[in-house]
Design an enzyme around this catalytic site. Structure first.
Site, PDB file in Angstrom:
ATOM      1  N   ASP A  11       0.830  -1.156  -0.131  1.00  0.00           N
ATOM      2  CA  ASP A  11       0.041   0.050  -0.023  1.00  0.00           C
ATOM      3  C   ASP A  11       0.844   1.259  -0.065  1.00  0.00           C
ATOM      4  O   ASP A  11       2.106   1.324   0.448  1.00  0.00           O
ATOM      5  CB  ASP A  11      -1.113   0.110   1.394  1.00  0.00           C
ATOM      6  CG  ASP A  11      -1.954  -0.964   1.078  1.00  0.00           C
ATOM      7  OD1 ASP A  11      -2.007  -1.907   0.351  1.00  0.00           O
ATOM      8  OD2 ASP A  11      -2.673  -0.942   2.148  1.00  0.00           O
ATOM      9  N   ASP A  12       0.092   2.179  -0.286  1.00  0.00           N
ATOM     10  CA  ASP A  12       0.662   3.647  -0.228  1.00  0.00           C
ATOM     11  C   ASP A  12       1.764   4.398  -1.213  1.00  0.00           C
ATOM     12  O   ASP A  12       2.151   5.350  -1.006  1.00  0.00           O
ATOM     13  CB  ASP A  12       1.258   4.051   1.283  1.00  0.00           C
ATOM     14  CG  ASP A  12       0.115   3.874   2.351  1.00  0.00           C
ATOM     15  OD1 ASP A  12      -0.994   3.744   2.112  1.00  0.00           O
ATOM     16  OD2 ASP A  12       0.681   3.897   3.680  1.00  0.00           O
ATOM     17  N   HIS A  30      -5.800   3.083  -4.199  1.00  0.00           N
ATOM     18  CA  HIS A  30      -5.741   3.034  -2.831  1.00  0.00           C
ATOM     19  C   HIS A  30      -6.318   4.520  -2.324  1.00  0.00           C
ATOM     20  O   HIS A  30      -5.981   5.254  -1.277  1.00  0.00           O
ATOM     21  CB  HIS A  30      -4.406   2.795  -2.249  1.00  0.00           C
ATOM     22  CG  HIS A  30      -4.264   2.606  -0.585  1.00  0.00           C
ATOM     23  ND1 HIS A  30      -5.121   1.937   0.304  1.00  0.00           N
ATOM     24  CD2 HIS A  30      -3.346   3.221   0.083  1.00  0.00           C
ATOM     25  CE1 HIS A  30      -4.824   1.874   1.286  1.00  0.00           C
ATOM     26  NE2 HIS A  30      -3.593   2.739   1.425  1.00  0.00           N
ATOM     27  N   HIS A  34      -5.869   9.393   0.298  1.00  0.00           N
ATOM     28  CA  HIS A  34      -5.693   8.411   1.549  1.00  0.00           C
ATOM     29  C   HIS A  34      -6.402   8.779   2.757  1.00  0.00           C
ATOM     30  O   HIS A  34      -6.078   9.084   3.923  1.00  0.00           O
ATOM     31  CB  HIS A  34      -4.106   8.253   1.813  1.00  0.00           C
ATOM     32  CG  HIS A  34      -3.919   7.053   2.573  1.00  0.00           C
ATOM     33  ND1 HIS A  34      -3.651   7.076   3.845  1.00  0.00           N
ATOM     34  CD2 HIS A  34      -3.514   5.882   2.290  1.00  0.00           C
ATOM     35  CE1 HIS A  34      -3.484   5.759   4.205  1.00  0.00           C
ATOM     36  NE2 HIS A  34      -3.139   5.083   3.175  1.00  0.00           N
ATOM     37  N   HIS A  61       3.649  -2.014   3.140  1.00  0.00           N
ATOM     38  CA  HIS A  61       3.613  -0.889   2.629  1.00  0.00           C
ATOM     39  C   HIS A  61       4.993  -0.595   1.977  1.00  0.00           C
ATOM     40  O   HIS A  61       5.886  -0.920   2.376  1.00  0.00           O
ATOM     41  CB  HIS A  61       3.316  -0.061   3.962  1.00  0.00           C
ATOM     42  CG  HIS A  61       2.008   0.115   4.438  1.00  0.00           C
ATOM     43  ND1 HIS A  61       1.865  -0.874   5.377  1.00  0.00           N
ATOM     44  CD2 HIS A  61       0.987   0.668   4.381  1.00  0.00           C
ATOM     45  CE1 HIS A  61       0.502  -0.706   5.832  1.00  0.00           C
ATOM     46  NE2 HIS A  61       0.243   0.207   5.095  1.00  0.00           N
TER      47      HIS A  61
END
Ligand code: NAG
Ligand code: NAG
Ligand code: NAG
Ligand code: NAG
Ligand code: NAG
Ligand code: NAG
Ligand code: NAG
Ligand code: ZN
Length: 416
Positions: A124-125, A174, A178, A287
């Site tokens: 993620d991210d 995603h 955020h 991540h």
């Protein structure tokens, strides 16, 4: 404990994102400059896209679904230091709301666990400054991962997002800013998902199929928008190591959190997951924030095979195409004029039907198939998107889904 970690995560991300402007200058590769879409096309970064930024066809699709009663009338939640709350007088059942943040509820179409023996590789991210190193590492091992990207991060690190494409990594959504999606109204969710899909399409020609909610915050209203307008499947996880607690400087942003209070505690959690039984497999939340979070992965990855795990990306473990309009990163994607699923779908159907020599042999058929790119899943794009999944692969996916829902629920409660 949770609310502290939520706040710290938000603070960490705010820090990372605010350094983005400065880093932007340095990540410029002249080679790609002319191919990059005009950034002024996109809504402002780090903010939920405003209503005025939404293409009319997305709005129409949402409103038509609403009129048809397909978007549950769940109120927007409120995020406080103590957690996420719906209005006190809310008379809906848990089943109707299915709010993961509080109850760990999974939607009926959510992907939240791995097939037997499979270690799902996902991050993620991204993209961040640490991403290219991760992508090169994965590529050198002929390994695809699913990368749940933040739209605003793609604006800042466009070349790194393209690097993911070139190194056979799967691009997924995603959100744009955020943020916690149950706290957003329907139009805000539309913009958060739609604009992230749009920028992924603009740089890759590929229409994403998967999204992961920031901090797992999702309910049946948000799911219905993701699925109904864009046909985005919600992807969760069944194990955590809190790698995101470790900051650029190597120190923990969550000293009270286990795992997360130290690098060792993160590694311990990963080792525990590595020792889990093989049925179901493991879908651990990781991540691509910095060299430390990437380093946890690159350290254990070489041990996976020896421990009997088969590492696969999300679509590979499901035995399906990576994108709505392309099998993977290798073939020529089918053009579409909108991210709206109805438009994508009709473009694909049209391209498919103009191909007289239909041949399904190149379609992804199971988790072990040659869908990782690198030339294997090669062929003409026109006939790649037809469906011919082997029934045994589908059968086993269904089997795992049924057999291990309770285990996954237990794990998610334990780890989260
Ligand atoms: C969503 O996409 C999947 C895979 O691309 C497809 O099989 C399914 O029919 C789509 N769903 C809808 C509602 O069109
Ligand atoms: C697809 O879109 C690209 C970029 O807009 C364009 O160059 C190309 O000609 C299009 N292909 C088809 C088959 O329409
Ligand atoms: C499809 O392709 C495979 C190999 O690529 C070939 O063996 C098969 O005969 C083809 N089928 C049709 C209907 O063209
Ligand atoms: C993958 O492709 C290689 C060569 O292209 C082939 O030898 C192998 O059998 C294929 N594997 C599967 C599972 O289809
Ligand atoms: C993939 O397609 C290219 C171009 O059509 C061809 O040169 C190459 O040999 C193909 N690779 C495989 C593994 O089929
Ligand atoms: C593409 O064509 C094949 C064969 O005619 C068909 O089975 C498949 O459903 C089609 N796929 C799409 C997405 O239209
Ligand atoms: C269905 C569900 O998960 N509902 C929960 C969502 O969050 C609230 C807190 O505001 C819980 O009370 C609900 O049980
Ligand atoms: Zn995130």
């Amino acid at each position: 404990m949770r609310s502290t970690s939520v706040l710290i995560l938000l603070a960490t991300l705010a820090g990372i994102l605010s350094s983005v402007e400065a880093l932007k200058e340095h990540s410029h590769h002249v080679k790609f400059k002319r191919q990059n879409p005009d950034k002024s096309k996109y809504p402002p970064v780090l903010k939920t896209p405003p209503r005025s930024s939404l293409p009319q066809d997305w709005v129409d699709a949402l409103e038509n679904l609403q009129k048809a009663g397909k978007i549950p009338d769940i109120p927007v939640s409120t995020s406080t230091d103590a957690g996420i709350f719906y209005p006190k007088n809310l008379k809906m059942s848990q089943k109707e709301i299915c709010n993961w943040s509080i109850t760990g509820c999974f939607g009926e179409n959510d992907v939240h666990e791995a097939a037997d023996g499979v270690w799902v590789v996902s991050f993620d991210d991204g993209p961040t400054a640490a991403s290219p190193g991760l992508y090169d590492f994965l590529h050198s091992h002929n390994q695809a991962g699913t990368h749940f990207m933040i739209g605003s991060q793609i604006v800042a690190y466009m070349d790194n997002a393209k690097h993911a494409l070139q190194t056979q990594q799967q691009l997924a959504v995603h959100t744009w800013s955020h943020s916690l999606q149950t706290t957003k109204d329907n139009y805000e969710v539309l913009g958060e998902l739609g604009w992230t899909m749009q920028i992924i399409y603009d740089i890759s020609g590929r229409v994403p199929k998967y999204w992961r909610p920031p901090q797992g915050d999702v309910d049946n209203r948000v799911r219905a928008i993701a699925e109904g307008v864009f046909n985005l499947t919600t992807v969760m996880w069944d194990a955590e190591c809190n790698d995101w607690c470790i900051e650029d400087n190597g120190k923990s942003a969550c000293p009270g959190e286990t795992p997360g209070k130290s690098q060792k505690s993160v590694v311990d959690a990963i080792n525990k997951a590595l020792q889990q039984p093989k049925s179901p497999g493991v879908m651990i939340l990781e991540h691509e924030l910095n060299k430390h979070t990437v380093g946890f992965f690159t350290d254990y990855y070489p041990r996976l095979a020896g421990l009997g795990w088969k590492p696969l990306s999300v679509p590979e473990q499901l035995g399906v195409n990576w994108y709505h309009n392309a099998v993977n990163n290798d073939d020529t994607p089918i053009n579409t004029t909108s991210m709206l699923y109805a438009t994508v779908s009709s473009a694909v159907t049209k391209a498919n039907s103009t191909n007289t020599n239909n041949n399904n042999s190149k379609v992804a058929s199971n988790g072990n198939s040659n869908t990782t790119g690198n030339g294997n899943g090669n062929g003409s794009s026109k006939n790649l998107l037809s469906k011919s999944s082997s029934s045994s692969a589908q059968g086993s996916v269904v089997f795992f889904a049924l057999a291990s829902v309770s285990i996954a629920m237990m794990l998610s409660m334990m780890f989260v």
